[in-house]
Design a protein around this motif. Sequence first.
Motif, mmCIF file in Angstrom:
data_model
loop_
_atom_site.group_PDB
_atom_site.id
_atom_site.type_symbol
_atom_site.label_atom_id
_atom_site.label_comp_id
_atom_site.label_asym_id
_atom_site.label_seq_id
_atom_site.Cartn_x
_atom_site.Cartn_y
_atom_site.Cartn_z
ATOM 1 N N VAL A 184 -49.256 34.788 0.258
ATOM 2 C CA VAL A 184 -48.281 34.697 1.273
ATOM 3 C C VAL A 184 -47.034 34.398 0.833
ATOM 4 O O VAL A 184 -46.679 33.958 -0.159
ATOM 5 N N LYS A 185 -46.128 34.862 1.633
ATOM 6 C CA LYS A 185 -44.622 34.876 1.296
ATOM 7 C C LYS A 185 -43.900 34.348 2.567
ATOM 8 O O LYS A 185 -44.122 35.109 3.742
ATOM 9 N N SER A 186 -43.283 33.262 2.641
ATOM 10 C CA SER A 186 -42.561 32.802 3.857
ATOM 11 C C SER A 186 -41.257 33.604 4.102
ATOM 12 O O SER A 186 -40.586 34.176 3.297
ATOM 13 N N LEU A 187 -40.739 33.834 5.415
ATOM 14 C CA LEU A 187 -39.551 34.354 5.679
ATOM 15 C C LEU A 187 -38.764 33.545 6.733
ATOM 16 O O LEU A 187 -39.519 32.699 7.451
ATOM 17 N N ALA A 188 -37.635 33.538 6.660
ATOM 18 C CA ALA A 188 -36.644 32.703 7.467
ATOM 19 C C ALA A 188 -36.752 33.600 8.992
ATOM 20 O O ALA A 188 -36.914 34.765 8.890
ATOM 21 N N ASN A 189 -36.754 32.843 9.953
ATOM 22 C CA ASN A 189 -36.914 33.703 11.273
ATOM 23 C C ASN A 189 -35.695 34.683 11.504
ATOM 24 O O ASN A 189 -36.003 35.711 11.993
ATOM 25 N N HIS A 190 -34.526 34.315 10.778
ATOM 26 C CA HIS A 190 -33.377 35.314 11.177
ATOM 27 C C HIS A 190 -33.768 36.547 10.298
ATOM 28 O O HIS A 190 -33.190 37.692 10.861
ATOM 29 N N GLU A 191 -34.664 36.622 9.263
ATOM 30 C CA GLU A 191 -34.830 37.917 8.504
ATOM 31 C C GLU A 191 -35.395 38.780 9.595
ATOM 32 O O GLU A 191 -35.315 40.002 9.056
ATOM 33 N N VAL A 192 -36.362 38.345 10.085
ATOM 34 C CA VAL A 192 -37.235 39.147 10.963
ATOM 35 C C VAL A 192 -36.342 39.879 12.132
ATOM 36 O O VAL A 192 -36.786 40.897 12.742
ATOM 37 N N LEU A 193 -35.181 39.310 12.285
ATOM 38 C CA LEU A 193 -34.224 40.017 13.424
ATOM 39 C C LEU A 193 -33.299 41.060 12.674
ATOM 40 O O LEU A 193 -32.441 41.580 13.349
ATOM 41 N N GLN A 194 -33.384 41.088 11.467
ATOM 42 C CA GLN A 194 -32.330 42.022 10.604
ATOM 43 C C GLN A 194 -32.595 43.243 11.002
ATOM 44 O O GLN A 194 -33.854 43.824 11.018
ATOM 45 N N PRO A 195 -31.802 44.254 11.137
ATOM 46 C CA PRO A 195 -31.788 45.673 10.968
ATOM 47 C C PRO A 195 -32.551 46.139 9.795
ATOM 48 O O PRO A 195 -32.430 45.871 8.610
ATOM 49 N N GLY A 196 -33.590 47.130 10.133
ATOM 50 C CA GLY A 196 -34.267 47.656 8.912
ATOM 51 C C GLY A 196 -35.277 46.709 8.526
ATOM 52 O O GLY A 196 -35.831 47.007 7.471
ATOM 53 N N PHE A 197 -35.793 45.876 9.366
ATOM 54 C CA PHE A 197 -36.949 45.008 9.050
ATOM 55 C C PHE A 197 -38.239 45.961 8.536
ATOM 56 O O PHE A 197 -39.022 45.430 7.667
ATOM 57 N N ALA A 198 -38.673 46.860 9.030
ATOM 58 C CA ALA A 198 -39.819 47.587 9.096
ATOM 59 C C ALA A 198 -39.606 48.079 7.525
ATOM 60 O O ALA A 198 -40.700 48.049 6.935
ATOM 61 N N SER A 199 -38.657 48.623 7.099
ATOM 62 C CA SER A 199 -38.625 48.943 5.761
ATOM 63 C C SER A 199 -38.710 47.692 4.559
ATOM 64 O O SER A 199 -39.273 47.824 3.713
ATOM 65 N N LEU A 201 -40.348 45.097 5.223
ATOM 66 C CA LEU A 201 -41.755 44.897 5.211
ATOM 67 C C LEU A 201 -42.532 45.425 4.565
ATOM 68 O O LEU A 201 -43.429 44.827 3.476
ATOM 69 N N THR A 202 -42.412 46.831 4.453
ATOM 70 C CA THR A 202 -43.074 47.632 3.343
ATOM 71 C C THR A 202 -42.764 47.218 1.971
ATOM 72 O O THR A 202 -43.632 47.410 1.218
ATOM 73 N N ALA A 203 -41.558 47.213 1.780
ATOM 74 C CA ALA A 203 -41.040 46.862 0.501
ATOM 75 C C ALA A 203 -41.777 45.624 -0.082
ATOM 76 O O ALA A 203 -42.083 45.547 -1.285
ATOM 77 N N GLU A 204 -41.865 44.667 0.743
ATOM 78 C CA GLU A 204 -42.598 43.455 0.305
ATOM 79 C C GLU A 204 -44.043 43.641 0.185
ATOM 80 O O GLU A 204 -44.555 42.839 -0.967
ATOM 81 N N PHE A 205 -44.631 44.299 1.064
ATOM 82 C CA PHE A 205 -46.149 44.480 0.867
ATOM 83 C C PHE A 205 -46.433 45.336 -0.597
ATOM 84 O O PHE A 205 -47.477 45.123 -1.114
ATOM 85 N N LYS A 206 -45.180 46.043 -1.186
ATOM 86 C CA LYS A 206 -45.639 46.593 -2.510
ATOM 87 C C LYS A 206 -46.144 45.668 -3.577
ATOM 88 O O LYS A 206 -46.727 45.897 -4.433
ATOM 89 N N HIS A 207 -45.339 44.449 -3.500
ATOM 90 C CA HIS A 207 -45.772 43.372 -4.324
ATOM 91 C C HIS A 207 -47.280 42.960 -4.268
ATOM 92 O O HIS A 207 -47.834 42.433 -5.233
ATOM 93 N N CYS A 208 -47.826 43.258 -3.411
ATOM 94 C CA CYS A 208 -49.207 42.887 -3.146
ATOM 95 C C CYS A 208 -50.135 44.114 -3.592
ATOM 96 O O CYS A 208 -51.563 43.765 -3.245
ATOM 97 N N GLN A 209 -49.782 45.168 -3.828
ATOM 98 C CA GLN A 209 -50.660 46.425 -4.321
ATOM 99 C C GLN A 209 -51.908 46.192 -5.100
ATOM 100 O O GLN A 209 -52.820 46.611 -4.974
ATOM 101 N N GLN A 210 -51.342 45.435 -6.198
ATOM 102 C CA GLN A 210 -52.459 44.971 -7.421
ATOM 103 C C GLN A 210 -53.402 44.285 -6.755
ATOM 104 O O GLN A 210 -54.742 44.405 -7.062
ATOM 105 N N LEU A 211 -53.164 43.323 -5.760
ATOM 106 C CA LEU A 211 -54.227 42.262 -5.519
ATOM 107 C C LEU A 211 -54.945 43.325 -4.366
ATOM 108 O O LEU A 211 -56.311 43.011 -4.501
ATOM 109 N N MET A 212 -54.424 44.024 -3.704
ATOM 110 C CA MET A 212 -55.182 44.792 -2.717
ATOM 111 C C MET A 212 -56.134 45.777 -3.245
ATOM 112 O O MET A 212 -57.336 45.882 -2.892
ATOM 113 N N ARG A 213 -55.575 46.337 -4.402
ATOM 114 C CA ARG A 213 -56.483 47.384 -5.161
ATOM 115 C C ARG A 213 -57.702 46.446 -5.969
ATOM 116 O O ARG A 213 -58.885 47.099 -6.008
ATOM 117 N N TYR A 214 -57.236 45.083 -6.462
ATOM 118 C CA TYR A 214 -58.556 44.611 -7.050
ATOM 119 C C TYR A 214 -59.604 44.186 -6.115
ATOM 120 O O TYR A 214 -60.629 44.068 -6.360
#
Length: 223
Positions: A184-199, A201-214
């Motif tokens: 889990v990684k916490s986000l400030a509410n205002h971060e969700v409202l920023q332009p480009g949040f979709a990108s 989000l997927t960039a953050e998920f990259k840090h979880c790739q090794q866990l997901m693969r494992y």
Amino acid sequence: MFTQATFDFLAALEANNERDWFKANQHTYEDQVRTPALELIEAAAPGIVALSPRLTAVAKKVGGSLMRPQRDTRFGHDKRPYKTNVGIQFRHFQGKDVHAPGLYLHIANDGCFIGAGIWHPEPKALNAIRSCIDENPAAYQKALKALTDGGFAMDGDSLSRPPRGFDKGHPLIDELKRKDFIAVKSLANHEVLQPGFASRLTAEFKHCQQLMRYLCFALELDY
């Protein structure tokens, strides 16, 4: 996509968590919550599939990645009919048939966060993950380091005592005690409202790739 109006609606729902109120304000829910959520899922979909073609990002009102607002009140004391958060789950395609690892976004006034992994796996799956950690500790520790480097932390429920078959002196006993394998990684509410949040989000998920693969490896699932 999401705006302050999203959080305002969730706050109003918290104060008026009744079916009649929700029905009267259905149009606001559609405009301020469901529509931006579906837009986010659609924008994030290419990035999610790039992480793994086994993950799904489906922008549908019902049966897709957006979790329904209704709560399941059958088995709990809390009988409020609606969730006061937005939940978006990018499932492993086998997730409907087995407890499979997935990615998650939680949006709420009392805290937003990104999650990855597997929550409340069934006993057979839980035993498989524990056995894999015992037999392949180095790869699991690398996954944990990647999470830490990305600002994630493991969370969820754990046993108070070592699981059956594992010694309390095991070097990874705290990990083996886990009943959930969620990062889990916490986000400030205002971060969700920023332009480009979709990108973001997927960039953050990259840090979880090794866990997901494992986890998928432990459960003999493709990833």
